[in-house]
Design a protein around this motif. Structure first.
Motif, PDB file in Angstrom:
ATOM      1  N   SER A 101       0.821  -1.138   0.192  1.00  0.00           N
ATOM      2  CA  SER A 101      -0.131   0.044   0.132  1.00  0.00           C
ATOM      3  C   SER A 101       0.818   1.268  -0.057  1.00  0.00           C
ATOM      4  N   LEU A 102       1.930   1.105   0.873  1.00  0.00           N
ATOM      5  CA  LEU A 102       2.795   2.479   0.616  1.00  0.00           C
ATOM      6  C   LEU A 102       3.527   2.726  -0.338  1.00  0.00           C
ATOM      7  N   LEU A 103       4.117   1.462  -1.051  1.00  0.00           N
ATOM      8  CA  LEU A 103       4.667   1.588  -2.439  1.00  0.00           C
ATOM      9  C   LEU A 103       3.615   2.181  -3.360  1.00  0.00           C
ATOM     10  N   GLU A 104       2.391   1.929  -3.551  1.00  0.00           N
ATOM     11  CA  GLU A 104       1.566   2.172  -4.215  1.00  0.00           C
ATOM     12  C   GLU A 104       1.250   3.732  -4.304  1.00  0.00           C
ATOM     13  N   GLN A 105       1.287   4.118  -3.038  1.00  0.00           N
ATOM     14  CA  GLN A 105       1.066   5.563  -2.877  1.00  0.00           C
ATOM     15  C   GLN A 105       2.404   6.307  -3.607  1.00  0.00           C
ATOM     16  N   ALA A 106       3.443   5.795  -3.131  1.00  0.00           N
ATOM     17  CA  ALA A 106       4.719   6.543  -3.611  1.00  0.00           C
ATOM     18  C   ALA A 106       4.699   6.464  -5.223  1.00  0.00           C
ATOM     19  N   THR A 107       4.282   5.548  -5.806  1.00  0.00           N
ATOM     20  CA  THR A 107       4.353   5.433  -7.418  1.00  0.00           C
ATOM     21  C   THR A 107       3.499   6.095  -7.925  1.00  0.00           C
ATOM     22  N   THR A 108       2.372   6.849  -7.163  1.00  0.00           N
ATOM     23  CA  THR A 108       1.410   7.593  -7.887  1.00  0.00           C
ATOM     24  C   THR A 108       1.901   9.057  -7.695  1.00  0.00           C
ATOM     25  N   GLN A 109       3.114   9.150  -6.985  1.00  0.00           N
ATOM     26  CA  GLN A 109       3.632  10.567  -6.932  1.00  0.00           C
ATOM     27  C   GLN A 109       4.924  10.816  -7.502  1.00  0.00           C
ATOM     28  N   THR A 110       5.627   9.714  -7.730  1.00  0.00           N
ATOM     29  CA  THR A 110       7.054   9.814  -8.223  1.00  0.00           C
ATOM     30  C   THR A 110       7.505   8.660  -8.594  1.00  0.00           C
ATOM     31  N   ALA A 111       8.591   8.542  -9.529  1.00  0.00           N
ATOM     32  CA  ALA A 111       9.024   7.210  -9.647  1.00  0.00           C
ATOM     33  C   ALA A 111       9.847   6.727  -8.976  1.00  0.00           C
ATOM     34  N   VAL A 112       9.733   5.219  -8.346  1.00  0.00           N
ATOM     35  CA  VAL A 112      10.556   4.582  -7.427  1.00  0.00           C
ATOM     36  C   VAL A 112      11.595   4.033  -7.991  1.00  0.00           C
ATOM     37  N   LEU A 113      12.827   4.316  -7.492  1.00  0.00           N
ATOM     38  CA  LEU A 113      13.922   3.631  -8.387  1.00  0.00           C
ATOM     39  C   LEU A 113      14.403   2.295  -7.562  1.00  0.00           C
ATOM     40  N   ASP A 114      14.362   2.317  -6.047  1.00  0.00           N
ATOM     41  CA  ASP A 114      14.930   1.393  -5.268  1.00  0.00           C
ATOM     42  C   ASP A 114      14.002   1.331  -4.169  1.00  0.00           C
ATOM     43  N   VAL A 115      13.853   0.314  -3.398  1.00  0.00           N
ATOM     44  CA  VAL A 115      13.286   0.162  -2.130  1.00  0.00           C
ATOM     45  C   VAL A 115      13.921  -0.949  -1.216  1.00  0.00           C
ATOM     46  N   GLU A 116      14.230  -0.676  -0.119  1.00  0.00           N
ATOM     47  CA  GLU A 116      14.459  -1.596   1.071  1.00  0.00           C
ATOM     48  C   GLU A 116      13.514  -1.550   2.301  1.00  0.00           C
ATOM     49  N   THR A 117      13.414  -2.518   2.931  1.00  0.00           N
ATOM     50  CA  THR A 117      12.660  -2.516   4.233  1.00  0.00           C
ATOM     51  C   THR A 117      13.127  -3.429   5.113  1.00  0.00           C
ATOM     52  N   HIS A 118      13.113  -3.079   6.512  1.00  0.00           N
ATOM     53  CA  HIS A 118      13.548  -3.894   7.613  1.00  0.00           C
ATOM     54  C   HIS A 118      12.808  -3.693   8.920  1.00  0.00           C
ATOM     55  N   ARG A 119      13.143  -4.466   9.740  1.00  0.00           N
ATOM     56  CA  ARG A 119      12.481  -4.220  11.276  1.00  0.00           C
ATOM     57  C   ARG A 119      13.331  -2.878  11.837  1.00  0.00           C
ATOM     58  N   ALA A 120      12.509  -2.239  12.538  1.00  0.00           N
ATOM     59  CA  ALA A 120      13.036  -1.257  13.317  1.00  0.00           C
ATOM     60  C   ALA A 120      13.853  -1.817  14.470  1.00  0.00           C
ATOM     61  N   PRO A 121      15.176  -1.035  14.693  1.00  0.00           N
ATOM     62  CA  PRO A 121      15.907  -1.563  15.912  1.00  0.00           C
ATOM     63  C   PRO A 121      15.078  -1.781  17.107  1.00  0.00           C
ATOM     64  N   ILE A 122      15.546  -2.990  17.869  1.00  0.00           N
ATOM     65  CA  ILE A 122      14.561  -3.240  19.058  1.00  0.00           C
ATOM     66  C   ILE A 122      15.015  -2.172  20.115  1.00  0.00           C
ATOM     67  N   ASP A 123      15.826  -1.374  19.968  1.00  0.00           N
ATOM     68  CA  ASP A 123      15.992  -0.101  21.044  1.00  0.00           C
ATOM     69  C   ASP A 123      14.993   0.940  20.635  1.00  0.00           C
ATOM     70  N   ASP A 124      14.394   0.977  19.395  1.00  0.00           N
ATOM     71  CA  ASP A 124      13.563   1.864  18.782  1.00  0.00           C
ATOM     72  C   ASP A 124      11.903   1.470  19.630  1.00  0.00           C
ATOM     73  N   VAL A 125      11.707   0.100  19.303  1.00  0.00           N
ATOM     74  CA  VAL A 125      10.399  -0.572  19.865  1.00  0.00           C
ATOM     75  C   VAL A 125      10.584  -0.425  21.575  1.00  0.00           C
ATOM     76  N   ILE A 126      11.518  -0.655  21.979  1.00  0.00           N
ATOM     77  CA  ILE A 126      11.519  -0.479  23.553  1.00  0.00           C
ATOM     78  C   ILE A 126      11.232   1.060  23.981  1.00  0.00           C
ATOM     79  N   ALA A 127      12.145   2.023  23.353  1.00  0.00           N
ATOM     80  CA  ALA A 127      11.862   3.514  23.670  1.00  0.00           C
ATOM     81  C   ALA A 127      10.518   3.833  23.321  1.00  0.00           C
ATOM     82  N   ASP A 128       9.909   3.192  22.396  1.00  0.00           N
ATOM     83  CA  ASP A 128       8.358   3.599  22.064  1.00  0.00           C
ATOM     84  C   ASP A 128       7.717   2.931  23.400  1.00  0.00           C
ATOM     85  N   ILE A 129       7.706   1.836  23.828  1.00  0.00           N
ATOM     86  CA  ILE A 129       7.178   1.203  24.869  1.00  0.00           C
ATOM     87  C   ILE A 129       7.219   2.052  26.214  1.00  0.00           C
ATOM     88  N   TYR A 130       8.404   2.265  26.508  1.00  0.00           N
ATOM     89  CA  TYR A 130       8.887   3.215  27.745  1.00  0.00           C
ATOM     90  C   TYR A 130       8.173   4.429  27.586  1.00  0.00           C
TER      91      TYR A 130
END
Length: 342
Positions: free
Chosen positions: A304-333
């Protein structure tokens, strides 16, 4: 992610059990007004801090358990209770089938403890002298001592500084020596309070690798605290999180991510410097034509996010990965703190 040793004793073998444990601290309060000084000499004002509030915790043999929480959550208090340094105000503490306070002599011979901010090593003597002192005073059998000394020397790389003065060691070397000393009597249960505190990347990697190898080889049960969540995720198969003296979560890291939101990072490269506006994702930063977002995979799909992006601009490359666990824990705190202010 480390898991309990496959050949460890069955899960029915409980090594640590805390039942309804409360621990209170009483802190004398001082007034800023000089007029109150004399009166409080005889009638001091005391603040009661509930460090633990009815904790129930069970750990089985062979587990490596991460124990986490914000400052003041009760982590170090729990370690001190299990190390026989403190007594609970209410509830029961049992480890290795013993009461840590009542059976203290027998108990401490079967556990190892490392506090990242303290050392048992003799400051003005070589590491070897501290180790020999422990062998004699603890009456460690010669065969056991020789076996464990060879093991910790090999896995912790102690030979290079074994005969150096402790005060001349780097922090990483001292931490490795402290951990090795805690293991000389071959403990069944190991408590580590911030064991990687202040260590560089290489020293951390060596320390974590040793703990995992120790669990695999010796089936030592480990309870470890740290503010470095990535360290804990590498090390432990289970994480217990405490908040304001209560257990707020007990499970594995994957379920933790799912329970509190599966945060992901999305990096897209476009043919324009303007970042596409993506509903359901927050823009973190843009560097030229590369744009990084964060989103919750439980609420929005990458497609869904890529579909939104391609309607606004040309997408040349894509990477996705999980957020670091430190970010997850910081959000919980942050969520816990926000709930506490309401």
């Amino acid at each position: 992610m480390a898991a309990p040793a496959p050949n460890a004793t069955s899960a029915s073998d409980t090594v640590v059990e805390l039942t309804g444990v409360w621990k209170l601290y009483r802190q004398k309060q001082r007034s800023e007004r000089w007029q109150d000084v004399f009166g409080r000499l005889f009638h001091p004002k005391v603040k009661v801090v509930e460090a633990l509030r009815g904790i129930d915790l069970r750990i089985t043999r062979g587990e490596v358990v991460a124990y986490a929480g914000p400052n003041g959550a009760g982590k170090s208090t729990t370690i001190k209770l299990l190390s026989s340094l403190l007594a609970p105000d209410r509830g029961t503490v049992c480890a290795l089938g013993l009461n840590p306070l009542v059976d203290r002599v027998a108990y401490v011979r079967r556990i190892g403890v490392v506090f990242g901010q303290r050392t048992e090593l003799w400051w003005d003597h070589p590491v070897a002298a501290s180790y020999e002192w422990k062998r004699v005073v603890w009456d460690v059998p010669s065969e056991r001592y020789a076996r464990m000394l060879a093991l910790v020397k090999e896995l912790l790389g102690l030979d290079e500084f074994f005969h150096s003065l402790v005060r001349e060691l780097s922090l990483g070397q001292r931490m490795r020596a402290d951990l090795g000393m805690a293991l000389l009597h071959e403990p069944e249960l190991l408590f580590l309070d911030e064991p990687t505190l202040g260590l560089d990347v290489l020293a951390k990697r060596q320390m974590l690798a040793f703990i995992k190898d120790l669990n695999r080889r010796q089936h030592v049960t480990v309870l470890v605290t740290s503010h470095d969540m990535s360290d804990l995720e590498q090390l432990a198969g289970r994480i217990v999180m405490v908040h304001r003296g209560n257990i707020a979560y007990d499970g594995d890291f994957d379920r933790l991510r799912r329970t509190f939101g599966d945060r992901r990072r999305l990096l897209i490269e476009t043919d324009a410097t303007a970042a596409p506006a993506l509903a359901g994702a927050q823009l973190l930063e843009s560097a030229g034509t590369r744009h990084e977002y964060v989103f919750d995979a439980g609420d929005v799909r990458i497609a869904s996010l890529l579909e939104q992006a391609t309607t606004q601009t040309a997408v040349l490359d894509v990477e996705t990965h999980r957020a670091p666990i430190d970010d997850v824990i910081a959000d919980i705190y942050a969520g816990w703190q926000g709930a506490g202010r309401r």
